[in-house]
Scaffold this motif. Structure first.
Motif, PDB file in Angstrom:
ATOM      1  N   LYS A   1       0.864  -1.182   0.000  1.00 55.83           N
ATOM      2  CA  LYS A   1       0.000   0.000   0.000  1.00 55.83           C
ATOM      3  C   LYS A   1       0.900   1.232   0.000  1.00 55.83           C
ATOM      4  O   LYS A   1       1.865   1.299   0.764  1.00 55.83           O
ATOM      5  CB  LYS A   1      -0.798  -0.074   1.309  1.00 55.83           C
ATOM      6  CG  LYS A   1      -1.889   0.906   1.446  1.00 55.83           C
ATOM      7  CD  LYS A   1      -2.743   0.550   2.640  1.00 55.83           C
ATOM      8  CE  LYS A   1      -2.235   1.244   3.882  1.00 55.83           C
ATOM      9  NZ  LYS A   1      -3.283   1.583   4.822  1.00 55.83           N
ATOM     10  N   CYS A   2       0.567   2.208  -0.818  1.00 60.13           N
ATOM     11  CA  CYS A   2       1.369   3.435  -0.860  1.00 60.13           C
ATOM     12  C   CYS A   2       1.281   4.140   0.502  1.00 60.13           C
ATOM     13  O   CYS A   2       0.174   4.421   0.974  1.00 60.13           O
ATOM     14  CB  CYS A   2       0.854   4.356  -1.963  1.00 60.13           C
ATOM     15  SG  CYS A   2       1.651   5.962  -1.942  1.00 60.13           S
ATOM     16  N   PRO A   3       2.419   4.435   1.127  1.00 59.85           N
ATOM     17  CA  PRO A   3       2.350   5.062   2.451  1.00 59.85           C
ATOM     18  C   PRO A   3       1.850   6.507   2.400  1.00 59.85           C
ATOM     19  O   PRO A   3       1.450   7.057   3.417  1.00 59.85           O
ATOM     20  CB  PRO A   3       3.804   5.011   2.944  1.00 59.85           C
ATOM     21  CG  PRO A   3       4.644   4.835   1.728  1.00 59.85           C
ATOM     22  CD  PRO A   3       3.799   4.153   0.695  1.00 59.85           C
ATOM     23  N   SER A   4       1.832   7.120   1.174  1.00 59.85           N
ATOM     24  CA  SER A   4       1.351   8.507   1.067  1.00 59.85           C
ATOM     25  C   SER A   4      -0.149   8.572   0.879  1.00 59.85           C
ATOM     26  O   SER A   4      -0.811   9.454   1.405  1.00 59.85           O
ATOM     27  CB  SER A   4       1.999   9.224  -0.124  1.00 59.85           C
ATOM     28  OG  SER A   4       3.365   9.351   0.075  1.00 59.85           O
ATOM     29  N   CYS A   5      -0.714   7.645   0.061  1.00 62.76           N
ATOM     30  CA  CYS A   5      -2.123   7.828  -0.304  1.00 62.76           C
ATOM     31  C   CYS A   5      -2.951   6.546  -0.187  1.00 62.76           C
ATOM     32  O   CYS A   5      -4.134   6.553  -0.525  1.00 62.76           O
ATOM     33  CB  CYS A   5      -2.218   8.374  -1.721  1.00 62.76           C
ATOM     34  SG  CYS A   5      -1.722   7.163  -2.943  1.00 62.76           S
ATOM     35  N   ASP A   6      -2.343   5.437   0.238  1.00 66.39           N
ATOM     36  CA  ASP A   6      -3.063   4.173   0.459  1.00 66.39           C
ATOM     37  C   ASP A   6      -3.470   3.418  -0.804  1.00 66.39           C
ATOM     38  O   ASP A   6      -4.109   2.368  -0.699  1.00 66.39           O
ATOM     39  CB  ASP A   6      -4.316   4.371   1.332  1.00 66.39           C
ATOM     40  CG  ASP A   6      -3.955   4.670   2.778  1.00 66.39           C
ATOM     41  OD1 ASP A   6      -2.769   4.483   3.135  1.00 66.39           O
ATOM     42  OD2 ASP A   6      -4.843   5.096   3.540  1.00 66.39           O
TER      43      ASP A   6
ATOM     44  N   LEU B   1       5.396   2.110  -7.675  1.00 69.26           N
ATOM     45  CA  LEU B   1       4.654   3.324  -8.052  1.00 69.26           C
ATOM     46  C   LEU B   1       3.179   3.151  -7.740  1.00 69.26           C
ATOM     47  O   LEU B   1       2.639   2.055  -7.885  1.00 69.26           O
ATOM     48  CB  LEU B   1       4.750   3.544  -9.567  1.00 69.26           C
ATOM     49  CG  LEU B   1       6.143   3.725 -10.153  1.00 69.26           C
ATOM     50  CD1 LEU B   1       6.111   3.515 -11.668  1.00 69.26           C
ATOM     51  CD2 LEU B   1       6.641   5.128  -9.834  1.00 69.26           C
ATOM     52  N   CYS B   2       2.510   4.257  -7.350  1.00 71.02           N
ATOM     53  CA  CYS B   2       1.056   4.212  -7.220  1.00 71.02           C
ATOM     54  C   CYS B   2       0.446   5.081  -8.310  1.00 71.02           C
ATOM     55  O   CYS B   2       1.167   5.803  -8.996  1.00 71.02           O
ATOM     56  CB  CYS B   2       0.619   4.685  -5.834  1.00 71.02           C
ATOM     57  SG  CYS B   2       0.678   6.472  -5.679  1.00 71.02           S
ATOM     58  N   GLU B   3      -0.861   5.020  -8.454  1.00 70.31           N
ATOM     59  CA  GLU B   3      -1.509   5.769  -9.548  1.00 70.31           C
ATOM     60  C   GLU B   3      -1.430   7.278  -9.353  1.00 70.31           C
ATOM     61  O   GLU B   3      -1.654   8.035 -10.277  1.00 70.31           O
ATOM     62  CB  GLU B   3      -2.978   5.335  -9.691  1.00 70.31           C
ATOM     63  CG  GLU B   3      -3.091   4.063 -10.478  1.00 70.31           C
ATOM     64  CD  GLU B   3      -4.517   3.682 -10.792  1.00 70.31           C
ATOM     65  OE1 GLU B   3      -5.437   4.492 -10.500  1.00 70.31           O
ATOM     66  OE2 GLU B   3      -4.712   2.577 -11.311  1.00 70.31           O
ATOM     67  N   HIS B   4      -1.154   7.702  -8.139  1.00 73.27           N
ATOM     68  CA  HIS B   4      -0.995   9.135  -7.900  1.00 73.27           C
ATOM     69  C   HIS B   4       0.421   9.618  -8.183  1.00 73.27           C
ATOM     70  O   HIS B   4       0.746  10.770  -7.936  1.00 73.27           O
ATOM     71  CB  HIS B   4      -1.356   9.485  -6.442  1.00 73.27           C
ATOM     72  CG  HIS B   4      -2.828   9.532  -6.207  1.00 73.27           C
ATOM     73  ND1 HIS B   4      -3.384   9.408  -4.957  1.00 73.27           N
ATOM     74  CD2 HIS B   4      -3.861   9.680  -7.059  1.00 73.27           C
ATOM     75  CE1 HIS B   4      -4.700   9.477  -5.044  1.00 73.27           C
ATOM     76  NE2 HIS B   4      -5.012   9.635  -6.309  1.00 73.27           N
ATOM     77  N   GLY B   5       1.274   8.707  -8.633  1.00 69.80           N
ATOM     78  CA  GLY B   5       2.634   9.109  -9.000  1.00 69.80           C
ATOM     79  C   GLY B   5       3.634   9.099  -7.848  1.00 69.80           C
ATOM     80  O   GLY B   5       4.744   9.601  -8.002  1.00 69.80           O
ATOM     81  N   HIS B   6       3.249   8.549  -6.702  1.00 67.39           N
ATOM     82  CA  HIS B   6       4.255   8.423  -5.633  1.00 67.39           C
ATOM     83  C   HIS B   6       5.204   7.280  -6.009  1.00 67.39           C
ATOM     84  O   HIS B   6       4.744   6.239  -6.464  1.00 67.39           O
ATOM     85  CB  HIS B   6       3.576   8.146  -4.284  1.00 67.39           C
ATOM     86  CG  HIS B   6       2.639   9.240  -3.871  1.00 67.39           C
ATOM     87  ND1 HIS B   6       1.306   9.040  -3.631  1.00 67.39           N
ATOM     88  CD2 HIS B   6       2.876  10.569  -3.693  1.00 67.39           C
ATOM     89  CE1 HIS B   6       0.746  10.193  -3.315  1.00 67.39           C
ATOM     90  NE2 HIS B   6       1.668  11.139  -3.341  1.00 67.39           N
ATOM     91  N   GLN B   7       6.481   7.511  -5.789  1.00 67.25           N
ATOM     92  CA  GLN B   7       7.483   6.538  -6.257  1.00 67.25           C
ATOM     93  C   GLN B   7       8.468   6.182  -5.145  1.00 67.25           C
ATOM     94  O   GLN B   7       8.966   7.062  -4.452  1.00 67.25           O
ATOM     95  CB  GLN B   7       8.241   7.162  -7.437  1.00 67.25           C
ATOM     96  CG  GLN B   7       9.347   6.281  -7.939  1.00 67.25           C
ATOM     97  CD  GLN B   7       9.993   6.830  -9.197  1.00 67.25           C
ATOM     98  OE1 GLN B   7       9.418   7.681  -9.878  1.00 67.25           O
ATOM     99  NE2 GLN B   7      11.189   6.348  -9.499  1.00 67.25           N
TER     100      GLN B   7
END
Ligand SMILES: C[S@@+](CC[C@H](N)C(=O)[O-])C[C@H]1O[C@@H](n2cnc3c(N)ncnc32)[C@H](O)[C@@H]1O
Ligand SMILES: [Zn+2]
Length: 285
Positions: free
Chosen positions: A7-12, A23-29
């Motif tokens: 799970k992306c720690p910035s946006c879940d 990578l997540c769909e919000h572009g966090h890498q």
């Protein structure tokens, strides 16, 4: 068995591995280090620049554990852990000596090793290339709700809320702590008065869990060198607690029996209905 979904720690949102980055769909890498682990601990969630065990502690833990003194403990766990494709995580896994052996039994692809110390995870990632190794906090696991069947928590903090969140109903936490008599000769050498306290997991768990087993295990060995005792001391909290003069004298324990005393408990995540019954006082175990 597919690898765990992180799970992306910035946006879940879910993280996907592309080349060497998550990578997540919000572009966090989040880039995967050469060694094969990923740091998912965000700066705002760190209390210090280098949280968790430092490099010296990690190196001493490796040197001590590789002597095999605690092999009876991991053997006892391995005998009971299921073989197969259950999802599992070793939380606060340190330098991965136990984790790598657990992976041989439970499968490496379905396993996650999490520690807040990047020194520990860097060392752990050398042991196995198939386990998903993460720098993250056990208080904020980058794992989805209801995604784990087994969580192992050995000699480290129990973060019950996140365990309750990530475990499937019926999933289990295996907790290992130290018993009253753990390392008695070392503690007697370090302190004028030895405090007799035993790790009590029951203080942390609540009605979301039920205890399904409790056992103890003891082992004894004879330390071969002062270096072995120094490694052992440095990987325990006594390294911080004991007075320097007392620590300087532990060489006298070479050739004398030393003991490990462990408490092993299994706690099962109740399903939601049985929790409600329990809270209402009408349920029964
Ligand atoms: C006593 S060591 C035990 C390591 C390993 N389980 C073992 O038995 O070899 C405790 C570990 O917990 C880690 N730790 C401390 N706080 C943590 C946190 N909030 N989340 C995850 N790991 C943490 C430390 O970095 C250290 O590696
Ligand atoms: Zn994100």
């Amino acid at each position: 068995m597919t690898t765990p979904i992180l799970k992306c720690p910035s946006c879940d949102l879910p993280l996907q591995l592309s080349a060497n980055s998550w990578l997540c769909e919000h572009g966090h890498q989040f880039d995967r280090a050469k060694r094969g682990y990923t740091n998912l601990l965000l700066a705002q969630h760190r209390r210090s620049r280098s949280p968790g065990d430092d490099k010296a502690m990690v190196q001493c833990r490796t040197a001590f554990l590789e002597r095999g003194r605690y092999q009876p403990l991991i053997d006892a766990l391995l005998e009971e852990l299921p073989v197969g494709d259950a999802s599992w995580a070793d939380i606060g896994c340190g330098e991965g000596w136990y984790t790598a052996q657990i992976a041989q039994r439970m499968g490496a692809f379905s396993g996650v090793g999490v520690d807040i110390s990047k020194f520990a995870i860097d060392a752990a990632a050398r042991r196995d290339k198939q386990i998903t190794w993460l720098v993250a906090s056990g208080a904020r696991l980058p794992l989805f709700d209801n995604s784990l069947q087994y969580a192992l928590v050995m000699f480290t903090y129990l973060f019950i809320d996140d365990l309750a969140r990530v475990l499937k109903p019926g999933g289990e936490v295996w907790v290992v702590g130290t018993g009253e008599r753990h390392l008695m000769p070392l503690r007697e050498a370090l302190y004028e008065e030895v405090r007799m306290n035993e790790f009590d997991a029951g203080k942390f768990f609540d009605e979301r869990f039920e205890r399904i087993s409790h056992s103890t295990l003891e082992c004894e060995w004879v330390p071969e060198s002062e270096q072995e005792l120094r490694d052992l001391l440095t990987m325990t909290p006594h390294h911080w607690r004991a007075r320097p003069e007392a620590k300087a004298g532990i060489g006298k324990l070479v050739g004398q029996p030393m003991n490990g005393d462990f408490v092993i408990e299994r706690w099962r995540r109740r399903d939601k209905d049985s929790q409600i019954n329990k809270v209402d006082g009408v349920g029964h175990d």
